[in-house]
Design an enzyme around this catalytic site. Structure first.
Site, short mmCIF file in Angstrom:
data_model
loop_
_atom_site.label_atom_id
_atom_site.label_comp_id
_atom_site.label_asym_id
_atom_site.label_seq_id
_atom_site.Cartn_x
_atom_site.Cartn_y
_atom_site.Cartn_z
N SER A 112 0.79 -1.22 0.00
CA SER A 112 0.00 0.00 0.00
C SER A 112 0.83 1.28 0.00
CB SER A 112 -0.96 -0.04 1.19
OG SER A 112 -1.85 1.01 1.10
N HIS A 113 0.67 2.09 1.04
CA HIS A 113 1.32 3.41 1.08
C HIS A 113 2.77 3.33 1.55
CE1 HIS A 113 -0.27 2.30 4.92
NE2 HIS A 113 0.58 3.13 5.49
N ASP A 276 -2.69 6.36 -3.27
CA ASP A 276 -1.52 5.71 -2.69
C ASP A 276 -0.99 4.56 -3.55
OD1 ASP A 276 -3.58 3.89 -2.25
OD2 ASP A 276 -2.73 3.18 -0.37
N ASP A 278 -1.34 1.33 -3.79
CA ASP A 278 -2.23 0.35 -4.41
C ASP A 278 -3.59 0.93 -4.81
OD1 ASP A 278 -2.91 0.67 -1.75
OD2 ASP A 278 -3.72 -1.35 -1.56
N ASP A 280 -6.04 2.53 -3.19
CA ASP A 280 -7.28 2.51 -2.41
C ASP A 280 -7.46 3.74 -1.52
OD1 ASP A 280 -5.30 1.78 -0.65
OD2 ASP A 280 -6.22 -0.10 0.00
N ARG A 281 -6.42 4.56 -1.40
CA ARG A 281 -6.58 5.78 -0.58
C ARG A 281 -6.76 7.01 -1.44
NH1 ARG A 281 -2.75 5.62 4.68
NH2 ARG A 281 -3.12 3.45 5.24
N LYS A 375 -11.63 -0.07 -0.07
CA LYS A 375 -11.67 1.38 -0.25
C LYS A 375 -11.15 1.71 -1.64
CE LYS A 375 -7.46 2.10 2.55
NZ LYS A 375 -7.12 0.88 3.27
C1 VG1 Z 1 -3.57 1.76 8.37
C2 VG1 Z 1 -4.78 2.66 8.54
C3 VG1 Z 1 -6.06 1.88 8.32
C4 VG1 Z 1 -6.01 1.21 6.93
C5 VG1 Z 1 -4.77 0.38 6.81
C6 VG1 Z 1 -4.61 -0.21 5.42
O1 VG1 Z 1 -3.59 0.73 9.34
O2 VG1 Z 1 -4.77 3.25 9.81
O3 VG1 Z 1 -7.14 2.75 8.44
O4 VG1 Z 1 -7.14 0.41 6.73
O5 VG1 Z 1 -3.61 1.17 7.07
O6 VG1 Z 1 -4.60 0.79 4.45
P1 VG1 Z 1 -2.72 0.80 10.67
O7 VG1 Z 1 -2.94 -0.49 11.36
O8 VG1 Z 1 -1.31 1.04 10.24
O9 VG1 Z 1 -3.21 1.97 11.44
V1 VG1 Z 1 -3.74 0.58 3.02
O10 VG1 Z 1 -4.12 1.79 2.01
O11 VG1 Z 1 -2.19 0.63 3.75
O12 VG1 Z 1 -4.00 -0.94 2.55
CO CO Z 2 -3.56 1.37 0.17
#
Ligand code: VG1
Ligand code: CO
Length: 542
Positions: A112-113, A276, A278, A280-281, A375
């Site tokens: 992801s990010h 981001d 992947d 989804d953000r 998302k």
């Molecule tokens: C973070 C965010 C959460 C989100 C998750 C995955 O998790 O706070 O809201 O669903 O990332 O997002 P954490 O446990 O680090 O707080 V993504 O776009 O990284 O798949």
């Molecule tokens: Co993501």
């Protein structure tokens, strides 16, 4: 043609908030990825002859693991895999492909990010047949399998040419390489008023979309520039790169600061957005105004009926617990259900499947709806564009009018990254130990009315998820939430979420950190953030 390869378990393969995430060198250890993929298959039942979707965000090591996953799917008895061309599928697009073609499930390769590259992060997660992230029950089962695995199955096949669209047979299985964008773009056209958005662009509406060299580039180019006629150059950094150009593909005010600065500048376009790693953000910035993700989900819900896909109204809204209560006020006004879930998209799946919620959101820049089970960054951008085009107003007008109607939830998240794990755990343990003694006491003149560790009772399947974040509630509705991240790959990340509700419209244009100043100080008094972490200030403020 099928080999059974002996292997030894790795004991650190516990999926976090969103799948298994580790540094690339960890994933490159012998059989590390194979073990996890085999454990996914071992935890599933009934996929013989069925179809598996495979795709990723294009980061370093994506192509290697895709080849392994294809060969292992063949050996384990899948009848077919559908792979995004070049190994690319954004997370929401993968969710859509799983649903549209009624496949058994999918494997998404992404961190992801988090940054990418030979020394950065990689990740694997499994999405079920509803298109959504595996629920806790399944991720727990996968983790159990990783602890006892003794062999994995893999087919001896040549590398599949994943850059060429088309169908080939390999290892007794069909491999179809699909265009990653087409199905998704069609879905967006079915939900939004593309004519209105197109007309808006034609009459001079200008926007900037920053794909941050991550997966949404090809999607944004096709949808915004080709189908909606936004001017050439609207999309920036649209070429996916294995290391995201050396940056964090995290669309927040720190890592997308250049976009923020542009949007606050004299020649700002009307609308700015980013996504981001992947896809989804989403980051939403109007000309001269940043929209917090918590506000964005509330505003999208309040205006969703302006988009054809939501013209009949919403069934309900769901938000993660740390997300601000702005959406709650919208749900109340609309007379629909509001659900508060733990952090992570997997908890929305049941509510969406049961038709209880239509729009979901998280404070971490995640917003989405029942169109998929993830998302969806571009979805949020397109819904904003649809609303602005139909209302004929600026983002700033929409935001200030929303606050005037509903009041404003000042909101900020402070992250302390890469804290030593023991120190972060000590902070949480101490805080937990004093929860019962806090209510009734005052800190910095703020009276604590309640303090607890959030537990979620899923109204659909009755499952209970405990220890999902510590909440300190104050008189008047303000609150501070503490939790440890479940997506990091080194040390611990402490997240502190701070919120104050302000009904008075004369007080709606304060600086957020100032408006939250006493709560921020109270959070440190209560949890001893500085003394435990040894940090004077957060690493990231959003
Ligand atoms: C973070 C965010 C959460 C989100 C998750 C995955 O998790 O706070 O809201 O669903 O990332 O997002 P954490 O446990 O680090 O707080 V993504 O776009 O990284 O798949
Ligand atoms: Co993501």
């Amino acid at each position: 043609m099928i080999r059974t390869v002996p292997t030894k378990p790795y004991l650190d393969q516990k999926p976090g908030t969103s799948g298994l995430r580790k540094k690339v060198p960890v994933f490159q250890q012998e059989h590390y990825a194979e073990n996890f993929i085999q454990s996914i298959f071992d935890a599933l039942d009934g996929f013989k002859g069925k179809t598996l979707v495979i795709g990723g965000d294009g980061r370093f090591y994506n192509r290697e693991v895709i080849q392994k996953a294809i060969a292992m799917a063949a050996a384990n008895g899948f009848g077919k895999v559908m792979v995004g061309q070049g190994g690319i599928l954004s997370t929401p697009a993968a969710s859509h492909v799983i649903r549209k073609y009624k496949t058994f499930g999918g494997i998404i390769l992404s961190a992801s990010h988090n940054p990418g590259g030979p020394h950065e992060d990689f990740g694997i997660k499994y999405n079920a047949g509803n298109g959504g992230p595996a629920p806790e029950k399944l991720t727990d089962a996968i983790f159990e399998k990783t602890k006892t695995i003794s062999s994995f199955k893999i087919a001896d096949i040549d590398q599949i040419d994943i850059d060429k669209i088309g169908t080939v047979e390999a290892g007794g299985m069909t491999v179809e390489v699909i265009d990653p964008v087409t199905d998704y773009a069609e879905l967006m056209e079915s939900l939004f008023d593309f004519d209105a958005i197109r007309a808006n662009f034609k009459y001079g509406f200008r926007m900037r979309f920053d794909a941050m060299h991550a997966v949404t580039g090809p999607y944004a180019k096709e949808i915004l520039e080709r189908r909606l006629g936004a001017e050439n150059g609207t999309c920036r950094n649209y070429k996916p790169l294995p290391d995201f150009g050396g940056h964090h593909p995290d669309p927040n005010l720190v890592h997308a600061k250049h976009l923020y600065d542009e949007m606050m500048g004299p020649d700002a376009p009307d609308f700015g957005a980013a996504s981001d790693g992947d896809g989804d953000r989403n980051l939403i910035i109007g000309k001269g105004i940043f929209v917090t993700p918590s506000d964005s989900v509330a505003m999208l819900a309040a205006n969703a009926q302006l988009a054809p896909g939501y013209k009949d109204g919403l069934k309900g809204i769901a938000r993660s617990m740390p997300t601000s209560g702005a959406a709650d006020r919208v749900a109340e006004k609309l007379g629909i259900g509001i659900y508060e879930t733990p952090t992570g998209w997997k908890f929305f799946g049941n509510l969406l499947d049961a038709g209880m919620a239509t729009i979901c959101g998280e404070e971490s820049a995640g917003t989405g709806s029942n169109h998929v089970r993830e998302k969806d960054g571009l979805w949020a951008v397109l819904l904003w564009l649809n609303i602005l085009a139909v209302r004929g107003e600026s983002a700033k007008q929409v935001v200030t009018e929303h606050w005037a109607t509903y009041g404003r939830n000042y909101y900020s998240r402070h992250d302390y990254e890469e804290v030593e794990t023991e120190r972060a755990n000590a902070l949480v343990d101490e805080l937990r130990a004093k929860l019962t003694s806090l209510p009734g006491t005052s800190v910095r003149g703020l009276k604590i009315t309640n303090a607890d560790d959030f537990a979620y009772h899923d109204p659909v399947d009755g499952s209970v998820s405990k220890n999902q974040g510590i909440r300190i509630l104050f008189e008047g509705g303000s609150r501070v939430v503490f939790r440890l991240s479940g997506t990091g790959t080194s040390g611990a990340t402490l997240r502190v979420y701070i919120e104050r509700y302000e009904p008075d419209r004369a007080r709606h244009d304060l600086d957020t950190q100032e408006a939250l100043g006493d709560l921020i100080a109270a959070a440190d008094d209560i949890a001893g953030i500085k003394s435990h972490t040894g940090r004077n200030k957060p690493s990231v403020i959003t």
